[in-house]
Design a protein around this motif. Structure first.
Motif, PDB file in Angstrom:
ATOM      1  N   PRO A 292      32.493   5.200 -30.443  1.00 19.46           N
ATOM      2  CA  PRO A 292      32.041   6.002 -30.884  1.00 19.46           C
ATOM      3  C   PRO A 292      32.877   6.920 -29.210  1.00 19.46           C
ATOM      4  N   VAL A 293      33.269   7.898 -29.849  1.00 17.45           N
ATOM      5  CA  VAL A 293      33.436   8.737 -28.195  1.00 17.45           C
ATOM      6  C   VAL A 293      33.745  10.121 -28.614  1.00 17.45           C
ATOM      7  N   ALA A 294      32.674  10.618 -27.740  1.00 18.35           N
ATOM      8  CA  ALA A 294      32.526  12.741 -27.970  1.00 18.35           C
ATOM      9  C   ALA A 294      31.825  12.225 -29.423  1.00 18.35           C
ATOM     10  N   GLN A 295      30.288  11.520 -29.667  1.00 16.40           N
ATOM     11  CA  GLN A 295      30.291  11.380 -31.244  1.00 16.40           C
ATOM     12  C   GLN A 295      29.432  12.619 -31.211  1.00 16.40           C
ATOM     13  N   HIS A 296      28.888  13.170 -30.558  1.00 13.28           N
ATOM     14  CA  HIS A 296      28.875  14.693 -31.382  1.00 13.28           C
ATOM     15  C   HIS A 296      29.794  15.789 -31.729  1.00 13.28           C
ATOM     16  N   LYS A 297      31.019  15.386 -31.874  1.00 15.02           N
ATOM     17  CA  LYS A 297      31.691  16.526 -32.393  1.00 15.02           C
ATOM     18  C   LYS A 297      31.979  16.151 -34.169  1.00 15.02           C
ATOM     19  N   GLU A 298      32.268  16.781 -34.003  1.00 19.69           N
ATOM     20  CA  GLU A 298      32.271  16.879 -35.875  1.00 19.69           C
ATOM     21  C   GLU A 298      33.057  15.645 -36.433  1.00 19.69           C
ATOM     22  N   GLY A 299      32.801  14.722 -37.206  1.00 17.66           N
ATOM     23  CA  GLY A 299      33.538  13.788 -37.804  1.00 17.66           C
ATOM     24  C   GLY A 299      33.491  12.267 -37.125  1.00 17.66           C
ATOM     25  N   VAL A 300      32.930  12.601 -35.833  1.00 22.74           N
ATOM     26  CA  VAL A 300      33.904  11.348 -35.462  1.00 22.74           C
ATOM     27  C   VAL A 300      32.911  10.068 -35.770  1.00 22.74           C
ATOM     28  N   LEU A 301      31.324  10.761 -36.064  1.00 25.96           N
ATOM     29  CA  LEU A 301      30.463   9.408 -36.401  1.00 25.96           C
ATOM     30  C   LEU A 301      30.520   8.726 -37.977  1.00 25.96           C
ATOM     31  N   PRO A 326      29.590   6.394 -23.894  1.00 28.05           N
ATOM     32  CA  PRO A 326      30.512   5.713 -23.984  1.00 28.05           C
ATOM     33  C   PRO A 326      30.279   4.431 -22.649  1.00 28.05           C
ATOM     34  N   GLY A 327      30.180   4.731 -21.426  1.00 31.95           N
ATOM     35  CA  GLY A 327      30.265   4.027 -20.676  1.00 31.95           C
ATOM     36  C   GLY A 327      29.761   3.161 -20.235  1.00 31.95           C
ATOM     37  N   TRP A 328      28.254   3.678 -20.821  1.00 29.73           N
ATOM     38  CA  TRP A 328      27.246   2.509 -20.684  1.00 29.73           C
ATOM     39  C   TRP A 328      27.276   1.129 -21.936  1.00 29.73           C
ATOM     40  N   LYS A 329      27.723   2.053 -22.315  1.00 28.35           N
ATOM     41  CA  LYS A 329      27.885   0.809 -23.814  1.00 28.35           C
ATOM     42  C   LYS A 329      28.740   0.212 -23.501  1.00 28.35           C
ATOM     43  N   PHE A 330      30.331  -0.071 -23.659  1.00 30.53           N
ATOM     44  CA  PHE A 330      31.343  -0.308 -22.456  1.00 30.53           C
ATOM     45  C   PHE A 330      30.619  -1.830 -22.227  1.00 30.53           C
ATOM     46  N   ALA A 331      30.027  -0.695 -20.753  1.00 34.43           N
ATOM     47  CA  ALA A 331      29.382  -2.805 -20.269  1.00 34.43           C
ATOM     48  C   ALA A 331      28.172  -3.024 -21.011  1.00 34.43           C
ATOM     49  N   GLU A 332      27.670  -2.414 -21.563  1.00 26.95           N
ATOM     50  CA  GLU A 332      26.402  -3.553 -22.422  1.00 26.95           C
ATOM     51  C   GLU A 332      26.868  -4.565 -23.346  1.00 26.95           C
ATOM     52  N   TYR A 333      27.861  -3.929 -24.094  1.00 29.48           N
ATOM     53  CA  TYR A 333      28.822  -4.913 -24.563  1.00 29.48           C
ATOM     54  C   TYR A 333      29.374  -5.826 -24.578  1.00 29.48           C
ATOM     55  N   GLU A 334      29.982  -5.456 -23.081  1.00 29.07           N
ATOM     56  CA  GLU A 334      31.274  -6.508 -22.189  1.00 29.07           C
ATOM     57  C   GLU A 334      30.155  -7.613 -21.718  1.00 29.07           C
ATOM     58  N   MET A 335      28.956  -7.043 -21.117  1.00 32.87           N
ATOM     59  CA  MET A 335      27.844  -8.299 -20.841  1.00 32.87           C
ATOM     60  C   MET A 335      26.919  -8.789 -21.928  1.00 32.87           C
ATOM     61  N   GLY A 345      37.714   8.151 -31.162  1.00 35.15           N
ATOM     62  CA  GLY A 345      37.302   9.403 -30.756  1.00 35.15           C
ATOM     63  C   GLY A 345      38.201  10.493 -31.062  1.00 35.15           C
ATOM     64  N   PRO A 346      38.057  12.129 -31.389  1.00 37.43           N
ATOM     65  CA  PRO A 346      38.689  12.667 -31.888  1.00 37.43           C
ATOM     66  C   PRO A 346      40.201  13.006 -31.811  1.00 37.43           C
ATOM     67  N   LYS A 347      40.448  12.335 -30.776  1.00 33.97           N
ATOM     68  CA  LYS A 347      42.038  12.261 -31.022  1.00 33.97           C
ATOM     69  C   LYS A 347      42.945  10.884 -31.331  1.00 33.97           C
ATOM     70  N   ASP A 348      42.059   9.524 -31.628  1.00 33.56           N
ATOM     71  CA  ASP A 348      42.449   9.075 -31.720  1.00 33.56           C
ATOM     72  C   ASP A 348      42.086   8.431 -33.916  1.00 33.56           C
ATOM     73  N   ILE A 349      41.057   9.470 -34.018  1.00 39.87           N
ATOM     74  CA  ILE A 349      41.503  10.482 -35.249  1.00 39.87           C
ATOM     75  C   ILE A 349      42.414  11.329 -36.162  1.00 39.87           C
ATOM     76  N   CYS A 354      42.555   3.698 -33.868  1.00 39.37           N
ATOM     77  CA  CYS A 354      41.756   3.053 -32.514  1.00 39.37           C
ATOM     78  C   CYS A 354      42.229   2.775 -31.874  1.00 39.37           C
ATOM     79  N   VAL A 355      41.502   2.387 -30.723  1.00 42.96           N
ATOM     80  CA  VAL A 355      41.420   1.350 -29.602  1.00 42.96           C
ATOM     81  C   VAL A 355      41.099   0.155 -29.748  1.00 42.96           C
TER      82      VAL A 355
END
Lengths: 472, 472
Positions: A292-301, A326-335, A345-349, A354-355
């Protein structure tokens, strides 16, 4: 933060162990040469096991569980076999405080145990074929070890079968090699060369050993699965006979075949890159991670959870709703080599999309949410096809031929990869390749080519084409 | 032909080993005290494993694979633990030709290995809980062995978890005991008593051991699964600390829990009868066997195959189309404990029906073929409920109470089963029960009853009710 790993080109061996550690695949233990396979590595092995076990059951095999110990006298029953394995087994000499009358070795492989059992249960041709397999760990006392590639204890499956005729046993040996090749190519996206081992490289006690050989990023070969034809040698040593169709006692013909946790090393070194592991979708514990991007924003989670619930039926999916960026998560799941990352994220929704980023090439795909269940399986297939193609191109780029000793030495000086040459079939020339060029025979491929009329080492008439290389 | 087995009432021990052998569950090997689990036994264990593993994953547990060896110094780190296990472990002293600097034992259980690993990977309260499990075999040097019940090597799962607080660890200990109880009651149709072990009977190194106790046909008890609470004893011995929410170092609280191939012995002795094994449907490798009658007659085999194909979606089904007579097949599948036998002959086909016989009570059910997919799951449930009820009635019939030493001795002289008495909590009285009445404490049940005010052995005030019995 996820630390960086050593780049492959700087130090390939260090790159490998960095991935093993940072992707949480395995850890060292205080037991010399033995590894701890951590949850992520175990989940990968369980997925491989499940695929292979399904294929074994399709071909009529049944699982059994044999003892982990072999009495010394039993190991000694087949001469070549004991010579091959005795130097590298662990010996149990005491049970509690009592010294044992006979030493037991911890199984390095279980031909002898299966043969002893087969001698009891095979009576008639009607009992054949016996198609047994077991999943277990075995122990070989190794001097130098590396996680997955060479460890004192490793996990594997070992198939052991008995047949009425030599032809049927040979067909079984080939069929099970095909099962391994199919696992590697179709599911693990690892191209392999199928072939036969030279007498020098064959399994202790076998008449023939077939192998699948894969090429790693660095051009070295990794033997990824082997299938052995024993003829009736063990049957004679263990006095296994059956009443034939002609009512006369006969010796059955035997095979065995194995694939081990080594294959996880092959996955790492075939597909991994400087950002970490790249997992083939078929065995990835998580095939798609939703970030989730900007997961604190309403509706994202809530949207992320809803997406996960919709995708549960088509792939192994999870949401990372932790407080990390999100950056940490990107690196973690790439690893960790997760094939697909789904950013939401909110814009995608707002746009109803989704991307989806494919791990191996970081390509971005903008997918309408309404189609998502239909699109994901195709993207996973694209990942499999993509990483297979990259591996195949690496192998082709690093495969050479030589028709003279000069060309062989030129290859050795400048290249790392597979070298194809003709061969007279003589052990002396095989030894010369090792001593002079540092190359071992990987296999005599089933798909033979005619490169020249003579053996480039000795100049005598050539019998077969061999693939040579440096091996893990 | 299927040979007869020794009737249960003639010789219960012989009846048991006859079933193990004739139902093709296990065989002896030349390795002292070790068994070979044959395909049918292995398939049962794989079904149990699959059910349990699913329940573990539902409760958030992850599988790992740990080494099979434990260095002697590591085993010695926790005093009570090493005292309990050192007398019964197998010692590896040599690797190949080389004598080891330090002996390694073949793991009898893996608390020490998990603790060593946990010391490395647990750093903060955020890393907790750690919920690990492994499927493996372990080795305990037993003097006398019986297939499944007591073998030098046995297969099991061992869960090992670490928690932030004592309360959470205690809840985990109880939760995993509930998982075992649910497996036994719901899936294996074995009624169990949940309770706590006395200090004398608890696991080496544990603060508390919980157990589920089942009663066999002969009135003896079988401990079917245990769950241990360790407090922070191992954590202190292995120097495992984490940074707490208060930023101070703390010791985590630990549990372990295990269930083994022993449970297959419990299935045999809870449900089996003089015709052989009776398998609970949930773990039966074949849930329904179709036996064609007059199979040489036109259309019979085709109808049997068509029926099999229709049933594939609702149960594990096979057709026995071998040349053996229907009578031979009936006896064979009764021996193997297949829950449902479906008989299908020319007359049945004419009437559009089949005859379904439930293994445990040989009841015949005439089922219209058009309804068959809908009827089979209900019949399987009936088998589970029926065998559960029989087992429960056996246990109730064989459960007694005693309020005096006289009543205890009367029970011992005439009965075999569970004896409930009050207990003062003193080891001396527990030892007296063993010495005078030949009974060991099975557990202090969670569901306590007030039978009398005093301990019937010493006459002092009673603390708890204990169930006593003879155990496997």
């Amino acid at each position: 933060m996820v630390d960086d790993i050593t780049p492959m080109d700087v130090d390939f061996a260090k790159w490998y162990t960095d991935i093993v550690r940072k992707a949480d695949l395995a850890d060292y233990s205080s037991v010399r040469g033995c590894m701890i396979v951590r949850p992520y590595g175990t989940a990968i092995w369980e997925n491989i096991r499940s695929l292979l076990d399904g294929m074994f059951k399709e071909t009529g095999h049944e699982n059994v569980m044999m003892p982990m110990f072999i009495p010394e006298s039993l190991l000694q029953r087949e001469k070549d076999h004991v010579e091959g394995f005795a130097p590298e087994v662990a010996w149990v000499t005491h049970g509690g405080a009592e010294e044992l009358a006979e030493r037991l070795c911890v199984r390095p492989t279980s031909e002898t145990l299966f043969c002893e059992h087969y001698a009891k249960i095979i009576k008639s041709y009607r009992d054949l074929p016996m198609l047994y397999n077991q999943w277990c760990s075995v122990c070989r006392w190794e001097k130098t070890t590396r996680p997955f590639l060479r460890t004192t204890e490793f996990w594997w499956q070992e198939g052991h079968t008995m047949h009425e005729t030599a032809e049927e046993a040979m067909r079984e040996t080939e069929r099970q090699l095909d099962v391994y090749a199919r696992l590697c190519e179709e599911f693990l996206a690892i191209p392999v060369v199928k072939g036969r081992k030279t007498d020098k490289e064959k399994f202790a006690g076998a008449e023939r050993t077939y192998t699948i050989e894969a090429m790693m990023h660095d051009g070295k070969a990794l033997q990824s699965g082997t299938s052995h034809y024993f003829g009736d040698g063990f049957a004679r040593a263990f006095d296994i006979t059956f009443q034939g169709r002609d009512n006369k006692p006969q010796y059955p013909h035997q095979t065995s075949w194995g694939m081990s946790t080594r294959i996880i090393g092959a996955i790492i070194m075939t597909h991994g890159d400087d950002n970490g592991l790249v997992l083939p979708p078929a065995i990835a514990p998580v095939q798609a991670v939703i970030v989730p991007v900007a997961q604190h924003k309403e509706g994202v989670l809530d949207a992320a959870y809803a997406l996960r619930d919709r995708l549960k039926g088509v792939c192994r999916v999870k949401v990372d709703d932790s407080e990390n960026s999100p950056g940490w998560k990107f690196a973690e799941y790439e690893m960790k080599g997760v094939p697909l990352r789904i950013e939401l994220g909110p814009k995608d929704i707002e746009k109803g999309q989704c991307v989806v980023v494919t791990r191996h090439n970081r390509e971005k795909h903008f997918i309408p949410l309404e189609n998502i269940e239909a699109e994901i399986p195709g993207l996973l297939q694209k990942v499999r096809d993509g990483i297979y193609q990259i591996a195949l191109e690496n192998r082709e780029r690093r495969t050479f031929t030589a028709a003279s000793m000069e060309e062989i030495m030129d290859f050795t000086a400048h290249q790392s990869g597979f070298l194809k040459t003709m061969w007279c079939g003589d052990l002396a020339c095989e030894m010369a390749m090792k001593d002079q060029a540092g190359l071992s025979s990987r296999c005599m491929p089933f798909e033979q080519e005619h490169l020249s009329d003579v053996c480039p080492i000795c100049g005598r008439p050539a019998k077969e084409m061999v693939i040579w290389g440096k091996a893990y």
